[in-house]
Design a protein around this motif. Structure first.
Motif, mmCIF file in Angstrom:
data_model
loop_
_atom_site.group_PDB
_atom_site.id
_atom_site.type_symbol
_atom_site.label_atom_id
_atom_site.label_comp_id
_atom_site.label_asym_id
_atom_site.label_seq_id
_atom_site.Cartn_x
_atom_site.Cartn_y
_atom_site.Cartn_z
ATOM 1 N N THR A 36 0.858 -1.187 0.000
ATOM 2 C CA THR A 36 0.000 0.000 0.000
ATOM 3 C C THR A 36 0.893 1.236 0.000
ATOM 4 O O THR A 36 2.068 1.174 0.382
ATOM 5 C CB THR A 36 -0.912 0.031 1.247
ATOM 6 N N ASP A 37 0.345 2.351 -0.405
ATOM 7 C CA ASP A 37 1.125 3.594 -0.423
ATOM 8 C C ASP A 37 1.606 3.959 0.986
ATOM 9 O O ASP A 37 2.727 4.437 1.166
ATOM 10 C CB ASP A 37 0.281 4.734 -0.998
ATOM 11 N N GLU A 38 0.746 3.699 1.974
ATOM 12 C CA GLU A 38 1.110 4.035 3.350
ATOM 13 C C GLU A 38 2.285 3.196 3.825
ATOM 14 O O GLU A 38 3.216 3.709 4.471
ATOM 15 C CB GLU A 38 -0.097 3.825 4.280
ATOM 16 N N PHE A 39 2.246 1.907 3.506
ATOM 17 C CA PHE A 39 3.354 1.044 3.896
ATOM 18 C C PHE A 39 4.640 1.438 3.162
ATOM 19 O O PHE A 39 5.722 1.489 3.755
ATOM 20 C CB PHE A 39 3.034 -0.425 3.627
ATOM 21 N N SER A 45 10.674 5.656 5.056
ATOM 22 C CA SER A 45 11.068 6.636 6.073
ATOM 23 C C SER A 45 12.003 6.046 7.125
ATOM 24 O O SER A 45 12.620 6.785 7.893
ATOM 25 C CB SER A 45 9.826 7.183 6.773
ATOM 26 N N GLN A 46 12.097 4.700 7.168
ATOM 27 C CA GLN A 46 12.906 3.998 8.167
ATOM 28 C C GLN A 46 12.497 4.408 9.590
ATOM 29 O O GLN A 46 13.329 4.604 10.474
ATOM 30 C CB GLN A 46 14.405 4.241 7.933
ATOM 31 N N HIS A 47 11.194 4.507 9.773
ATOM 32 C CA HIS A 47 10.610 4.914 11.057
ATOM 33 C C HIS A 47 9.599 3.841 11.454
ATOM 34 O O HIS A 47 8.530 3.723 10.851
ATOM 35 C CB HIS A 47 9.926 6.272 10.904
ATOM 36 N N ILE A 48 9.934 3.026 12.485
ATOM 37 C CA ILE A 48 9.071 1.895 12.833
ATOM 38 C C ILE A 48 7.706 2.362 13.314
ATOM 39 O O ILE A 48 6.694 1.679 13.129
ATOM 40 C CB ILE A 48 9.751 1.011 13.913
ATOM 41 N N GLY A 49 7.642 3.565 13.917
ATOM 42 C CA GLY A 49 6.355 4.085 14.364
ATOM 43 C C GLY A 49 5.407 4.329 13.210
ATOM 44 O O GLY A 49 4.201 4.080 13.314
ATOM 45 N N LEU A 88 6.067 5.985 20.046
ATOM 46 C CA LEU A 88 6.822 5.441 18.914
ATOM 47 C C LEU A 88 6.281 5.965 17.587
ATOM 48 O O LEU A 88 7.050 6.246 16.662
ATOM 49 C CB LEU A 88 6.767 3.907 18.938
ATOM 50 N N GLU A 89 4.951 6.067 17.486
ATOM 51 C CA GLU A 89 4.357 6.521 16.232
ATOM 52 C C GLU A 89 4.606 8.001 15.964
ATOM 53 O O GLU A 89 4.744 8.405 14.801
ATOM 54 C CB GLU A 89 2.848 6.247 16.242
ATOM 55 N N GLN A 95 16.047 3.478 17.291
ATOM 56 C CA GLN A 95 17.344 3.184 16.705
ATOM 57 C C GLN A 95 17.934 1.857 17.179
ATOM 58 O O GLN A 95 18.867 1.346 16.559
ATOM 59 C CB GLN A 95 18.336 4.319 17.029
ATOM 60 N N ASN A 96 17.409 1.295 18.267
ATOM 61 C CA ASN A 96 17.985 0.064 18.808
ATOM 62 C C ASN A 96 17.678 -1.118 17.889
ATOM 63 O O ASN A 96 16.510 -1.444 17.642
ATOM 64 C CB ASN A 96 17.431 -0.202 20.211
ATOM 65 N N LEU A 97 18.733 -1.777 17.385
ATOM 66 C CA LEU A 97 18.561 -2.838 16.387
ATOM 67 C C LEU A 97 17.779 -4.022 16.940
ATOM 68 O O LEU A 97 16.879 -4.553 16.268
ATOM 69 C CB LEU A 97 19.927 -3.299 15.870
ATOM 70 N N GLU A 98 18.103 -4.465 18.157
ATOM 71 C CA GLU A 98 17.418 -5.628 18.718
ATOM 72 C C GLU A 98 15.939 -5.340 18.936
ATOM 73 O O GLU A 98 15.085 -6.208 18.740
ATOM 74 C CB GLU A 98 18.089 -6.059 20.027
#
Length: 468
Positions: A36-39, A45-49, A88-89, A95-98
């Motif tokens: 989807t466009d949102e995904f 963006s590399q932003h998990i939120g 988070l969003e 930034q924490n990889l784990e």
């Protein structure tokens, strides 16, 4: 009839039942779910939120429920509060990889869309995963995973083991191989997997006679213990109880020697399982309790509480059933979601639902048993219609068959029972235990009731497992 202000396609009752299916994240999603466009914008963006927000607001959820998944529900999946999800969003990127890897594993985010690598996978090695024509991602093979993590394949690992060339890469490769074998338990051919497991068990135990560092010795003991647990379970599945008990004792000693409380706990769990399926219900309680004492904070303790609940149910002790279920659920809620829930020697919410289903059926709470059985069957099949948990599916079918028999629907009960007995991968003792309960329900209507199922069950009982 839907209310005028109900924008969903479901009534309130059906709406609640649909939402109840999302107590845990979907096990597997088609590739197109993430297209989807949102995904796309969120992953870019590399932003998990932002990925969380795209997930919650996915059109599929809007179509099913008339609104997005809320932050509280997503937080329960991830072990976070609603406030933490909101931060988070809307805050700075995590930034924490784990931490990122943990979120990605729980939500089954595809590796090829991520900006970081998951263990055993790589964005740069697309050959490790392939797509089917309809978009389902196929997991890497054991060789692929080994190469990605250690640079060696199974043949190279075997060469090193035979040559006793033990270094950190060899131990890592052994860890990966043993883990994969344990993950294959639910769907692989039992006899073939047992043969492979025995071969590896022999090779790994031979290594213990070599000159090893203390850390290497402990790691190899742990691998030998896990392999013994796996082989013992498979031997019991195939009806070889005496061999299974000997292998279980071997696993117990290996666990004690290595100091791994999890292996010791699972050895006790196997004994509890043996007693349960043999009808020694009272013996289940102390066997399970010994495992809980040995590994009180390990996920095996959750399953041990489940075994106690099953035994109490069969002894007609409903209060004890609910105490055991509550203890298991309380511990499960404290544990992190497993990296690989398909691993036979871990417990996740899906497996707990399966255990609870059995106890609900026995104590006569048919509505709860049916709800859990439907959920077990739904999760036993991947989006392409492939059965990935045949043993759980068979016992869920038998549960629905028992409920149908209690409701007087003999044809449905017989049909479901026959289907369960004809499924491929089976745990013979567990299957016969639950099938026997269906036979008992059918016979309350007369000895000839459900004759087709009862005749097939008699054939299964008479059939001797093929010898090695």
């Amino acid at each position: 009839m839907l209310a005028a202000d109900n924008s969903a396609r479901l009534c309130s009752r059906c709406h609640r039942e649909q939402r109840d299916q999302l107590r845990t994240p979907p096990v597997q999603l088609r590739d197109e779910f993430f297209e989807t466009d949102e995904f796309r914008a969120a992953f870019a963006s590399q932003h998990i939120g932002k990925v969380f927000k795209a997930y919650r607001n996915h059109p599929r959820h809007l179509q099913l429920f008339g609104k997005a998944l809320n932050q509280e529900l997503l937080g329960r999946w991830l072990g976070l509060t609603q406030a933490q999800i909101s931060k988070l969003e809307n805050g700075k990127p995590e930034q924490n990889l784990e931490t990122l890897r943990n979120y990605a594993k729980i939500l089954h985010l595809p590796q090829h869309l991520l900006w970081f690598d998951l263990p055993g996978q790589s964005r740069l090695q697309s050959a490790l995963r392939s797509n089917t024509a309809n978009g389902t991602i196929i997991p890497a093979t054991t060789d692929d995973i080994l190469v990605a993590n250690t640079g060696m394949n199974t043949l190279e690992l075997l060469r090193r083991v035979r040559a006793s060339a033990i270094d950190s890469s060899t131990v890592d490769a052994l860890n990966i191989t043993v883990e994969q074998l344990c993950c294959d338990y639910s769907h692989a051919d039992a006899r073939e997997l047992m043969t492979v497991g025995k071969q590896w068990l022999g090779k790994v135990t031979d290594l213990l006679g070599n000159h090893l560092t203390l850390a290497q010795h402990r790691d190899i003991l742990n691998n030998a213990g896990m392999l013994a647990l796996l082989v013992g379970c498979l031997e019991y599945d195939l009806g070889d109880a005496s061999s299974a008990e000997a292998t279980r004792r071997m696993a117990m000693e290996l666990g004690k020697e290595s100091g791994d409380s999890g292996i010791v706990g699972w050895s006790h769990e196997m004994l509890a399982w043996f007693h349960l399926t043999a009808g020694n219900h009272r013996a289940v309680i102390p066997a399970a309790q010994a495992g809980i004492v040995a590994a009180p904070s390990h996920s095996v303790a959750v399953q041990l509480y489940g075994q106690q609940a099953k035994a109490y149910a069969r002894m007609g002790m409903p209060e004890k059933v609910h105490e055991a279920l509550e203890s298991g659920r309380e511990l499960l809620d404290k544990l992190p979601y497993p990296d690989r829930p398909e691993h036979h020697f871990v417990v996740d919410p899906d497996k707990w639902d399966f255990y609870a289903m059995d106890t609900y059926r026995i104590v006569g709470e048919d509505q709860l048993a049916q709800r859990n059985a439907d959920e077990v069957i739904r999760r036993s099949v991947n989006p392409e219609g492939v059965i990935v948990s045949p043993m759980r599916r068979a016992e869920a079918q038998l549960t629905l068959a028992v409920i149908a028999a209690r409701q007087g629907d003999i044809d449905e009960a017989t049909s479901l029972g026959i289907r369960a007995l004809q499924d491929g991968r089976q745990s013979r003792p567990s299957l016969l235990m639950v099938a026997g309960e269906l036979e008992h329900e059918l016979h309350t209507y007369g000895k000839d009731t459900g004759a087709d199922f009862c005749d097939l069950l008699s054939e299964v009982k008479r059939a001797k497992p093929p010898s090695d």
